[in-house]
Design a protein around this motif. Sequence first.
Motif, mmCIF file in Angstrom:
data_model
loop_
_atom_site.group_PDB
_atom_site.id
_atom_site.type_symbol
_atom_site.label_atom_id
_atom_site.label_comp_id
_atom_site.label_asym_id
_atom_site.label_seq_id
_atom_site.Cartn_x
_atom_site.Cartn_y
_atom_site.Cartn_z
ATOM 1 N N ALA A 1 39.711 42.747 34.753
ATOM 2 C CA ALA A 1 40.421 42.129 33.631
ATOM 3 C C ALA A 1 39.549 42.142 32.373
ATOM 4 N N ILE A 2 38.278 41.863 32.519
ATOM 5 C CA ILE A 2 37.352 41.876 31.381
ATOM 6 C C ILE A 2 37.264 43.291 30.809
ATOM 7 N N ALA A 3 37.187 44.276 31.684
ATOM 8 C CA ALA A 3 37.109 45.671 31.242
ATOM 9 C C ALA A 3 38.370 46.069 30.472
ATOM 10 N N ASP B 1 37.961 49.906 41.058
ATOM 11 C CA ASP B 1 36.776 50.442 40.394
ATOM 12 C C ASP B 1 35.565 49.518 40.538
ATOM 13 N N PHE B 2 35.821 48.229 40.771
ATOM 14 C CA PHE B 2 34.741 47.252 40.883
ATOM 15 C C PHE B 2 34.499 46.782 42.315
ATOM 16 N N PRO C 1 33.578 34.780 44.742
ATOM 17 C CA PRO C 1 33.738 35.642 45.926
ATOM 18 C C PRO C 1 33.968 37.083 45.476
ATOM 19 N N GLU C 2 33.603 38.050 46.320
ATOM 20 C CA GLU C 2 33.675 39.467 45.988
ATOM 21 C C GLU C 2 35.022 39.884 45.400
ATOM 22 N N ASP D 1 38.328 41.422 40.651
ATOM 23 C CA ASP D 1 39.564 41.201 39.896
ATOM 24 C C ASP D 1 39.254 40.774 38.468
ATOM 25 N N ARG D 2 38.341 39.841 38.319
ATOM 26 C CA ARG D 2 37.990 39.337 36.980
ATOM 27 C C ARG D 2 37.247 40.394 36.173
#
Length: 74
Positions: free
Chosen positions: A39-41, A52-53, A29-30, A35-36
């Motif tokens: 976290a990866i960034a 930002d995403f 879901p958006e 959120d993920r």
Amino acid sequence: MNEQLKGFLKKASEDGPLKEELGALAGLPEEDRADRAAAIAREAGFDLSVEDFAPAEAELHDDELNVVAEGGYA
């Protein structure tokens, strides 16, 4: 788009494993995807947040529509 996000997207386009990790978010879901991705960034060393995403909001609020209708700008 801020410089941190530009840098992250550039790195992601050149880094196969990072690109794959982001590609795996497509089915989420958006809100979870943003959120993920943030976290990866951060794990990749970039100072980015969920905002930002998040997708850009396309709707204008009534006060913004009034300004546009009157030929002005906010």
